[in-house]
Design a protein around this motif. Structure first.
Motif, PDB file in Angstrom:
ATOM      1  N   VAL A  46      16.904  15.556   6.442  1.00  0.00           N
ATOM      2  CA  VAL A  46      16.785  16.359   7.658  1.00  0.00           C
ATOM      3  C   VAL A  46      16.231  17.729   7.292  1.00  0.00           C
ATOM      4  O   VAL A  46      16.751  18.402   6.398  1.00  0.00           O
ATOM      5  N   LEU A  47      15.200  18.145   7.981  1.00  0.00           N
ATOM      6  CA  LEU A  47      14.681  19.507   7.872  1.00  0.00           C
ATOM      7  C   LEU A  47      15.209  20.309   9.050  1.00  0.00           C
ATOM      8  O   LEU A  47      14.987  19.931  10.206  1.00  0.00           O
ATOM      9  N   VAL A  48      15.923  21.387   8.757  1.00  0.00           N
ATOM     10  CA  VAL A  48      16.483  22.250   9.793  1.00  0.00           C
ATOM     11  C   VAL A  48      15.846  23.629   9.656  1.00  0.00           C
ATOM     12  O   VAL A  48      16.050  24.313   8.640  1.00  0.00           O
ATOM     13  N   THR A  49      15.083  24.044  10.642  1.00  0.00           N
ATOM     14  CA  THR A  49      14.403  25.333  10.546  1.00  0.00           C
ATOM     15  C   THR A  49      15.315  26.467  11.010  1.00  0.00           C
ATOM     16  O   THR A  49      16.286  26.257  11.736  1.00  0.00           O
ATOM     17  N   ALA A  50      14.971  27.686  10.565  1.00  0.00           N
ATOM     18  CA  ALA A  50      15.719  28.897  10.920  1.00  0.00           C
ATOM     19  C   ALA A  50      17.217  28.667  10.734  1.00  0.00           C
ATOM     20  O   ALA A  50      18.013  28.864  11.649  1.00  0.00           O
ATOM     21  N   SER A  51      17.592  28.247   9.528  1.00  0.00           N
ATOM     22  CA  SER A  51      18.948  27.750   9.287  1.00  0.00           C
ATOM     23  C   SER A  51      19.715  28.551   8.252  1.00  0.00           C
ATOM     24  O   SER A  51      20.696  28.073   7.697  1.00  0.00           O
ATOM     25  N   SER A  52      19.295  29.791   8.001  1.00  0.00           N
ATOM     26  CA  SER A  52      20.039  30.620   7.052  1.00  0.00           C
ATOM     27  C   SER A  52      21.232  31.301   7.707  1.00  0.00           C
ATOM     28  O   SER A  52      22.035  31.943   7.020  1.00  0.00           O
ATOM     29  N   SER A  53      21.359  31.172   9.024  1.00  0.00           N
ATOM     30  CA  SER A  53      22.502  31.752   9.730  1.00  0.00           C
ATOM     31  C   SER A  53      22.604  31.090  11.100  1.00  0.00           C
ATOM     32  O   SER A  53      21.751  30.299  11.492  1.00  0.00           O
ATOM     33  N   GLY A  54      23.665  31.432  11.824  1.00  0.00           N
ATOM     34  CA  GLY A  54      23.791  31.064  13.225  1.00  0.00           C
ATOM     35  C   GLY A  54      23.841  29.578  13.494  1.00  0.00           C
ATOM     36  O   GLY A  54      24.411  28.788  12.738  1.00  0.00           O
ATOM     37  N   LEU A  55      23.224  29.176  14.605  1.00  0.00           N
ATOM     38  CA  LEU A  55      23.285  27.795  15.045  1.00  0.00           C
ATOM     39  C   LEU A  55      22.563  26.848  14.093  1.00  0.00           C
ATOM     40  O   LEU A  55      23.014  25.718  13.876  1.00  0.00           O
ATOM     41  N   GLY A  56      21.457  27.290  13.520  1.00  0.00           N
ATOM     42  CA  GLY A  56      20.746  26.452  12.562  1.00  0.00           C
ATOM     43  C   GLY A  56      21.608  26.126  11.360  1.00  0.00           C
ATOM     44  O   GLY A  56      21.647  24.981  10.893  1.00  0.00           O
ATOM     45  N   ARG A  57      22.312  27.132  10.842  1.00  0.00           N
ATOM     46  CA  ARG A  57      23.191  26.889   9.700  1.00  0.00           C
ATOM     47  C   ARG A  57      24.350  25.978  10.090  1.00  0.00           C
ATOM     48  O   ARG A  57      24.754  25.105   9.313  1.00  0.00           O
TER      49      ARG A  57
END
Length: 261
Positions: A10-21
């Motif tokens: 799975v590739l999850v973008t903008a995932s260094s914080s918040g909902l993506g993380r």
């Protein structure tokens, strides 16, 4: 419930914080191999540690800016090089500036479009060939309840995010049956974005302090609280899984019942 995501990528973008993380944590907990990304190297390193501790899945952290198409291409290439393909794409993006009509410049409008819409276009364009080769291909786009009901002082989000829903609905038909596409519409979750919005409201004199602002965000939610990012993540993990194999083209609110439509 075993979602059957063990070993899938799975590739999850903008995932260094918040909902993506939060989504990355839930997916790793299900045994998926997850690529996370973000622009800030220090924050990304912290997120890599947190996500890796969430479960048995593997984690790859790639510094990337989803508003730069070359960076998106490198992100997808790094994921494929590490894991041999991509089974699922989860798209998130940073927040856009708050403000009413008179407050916003042309530059902010164009920036919001790149952040919320073109980042999705570029990521889907690069990832789609790999998703189509998977036996389980899916796309889940994280957007906002603002696509259903406008939120005061968030004009850019209200206006621009609706393009994401049009894109998701269209590709859910165009890419089927090889790849499913859905959107989730998160309501208030306790993230840095909520903190930013509450602090802006404090500066305008609407709240005396953060606790008052947080209580106000929860006041219109039937469950009487805001969400945890992992709760959204668990929903996203389900949508990616074969348990949701007949779910395609939906825009699913995850908001504690706040929406009235």
């Amino acid at each position: 419930m075993d979602l059957g995501l063990d070993g899938e990528t799975v590739l999850v973008t903008a995932s260094s914080s918040g909902l993506g993380r939060g989504c990355a944590e839930s997916l790793v907990a299900e045994g998926a191999n997850v690529t996370i990304c973000g622009r800030d190297a220090a924050r990304l390193a912290d997120a890599e540690s947190v996500v890796a501790d969430a479960g048995p899945g593997d984690v790859l952290a790639v510094q990337a800016d989803v508003t730069d198409p070359d960076s998106v291409e490198n992100l997808v290439d790094a994921t494929v090089a590490e894991y041999g393909g991509i089974d699922h794409l989860v798209t998130s993006a940073g927040g856009v500036p708050p403000g009413g009509f008179a407050d916003l410049s042309d530059k902010q409008w164009y920036g919001a479009y790149d952040t919320l819409v073109m980042s999705l276009v570029w990521t889907v364009r690069e990832a789609y060939p790999h998703l189509a080769e998977s036996d389980a291909g899916s796309i889940t786009c994280i957007t906002s309840t603002s696509v259903r009901e406008a939120i005061d002082d968030l004009l850019l989000s209200n206006a621009v995010r609706r393009g994401v829903i049009g894109l998701v609905k269209t590709v859910s038909r165009e890419f089927a049956p090889q790849v499913r596409a859905n959107a989730v519409l998160p309501g208030a979750h306790e993230t840095a974005r909520i903190e930013e919005l509450i602090e802006a409201a404090i500066d305008r004199g609407e709240f005396a302090d953060y606790e008052e602002g947080l209580a106000d965000w929860a006041s219109d939610i039937p469950l009487n609280r805001i969400g945890d990012p992992r709760e959204l993540g668990d929903t996203v993990a389900f949508l990616a899984s074969d348990r949701a194999s007949f779910v395609n083209g939906v825009a699913l609110p995850v908001d504690g019942g706040r929406l009235r439509s």
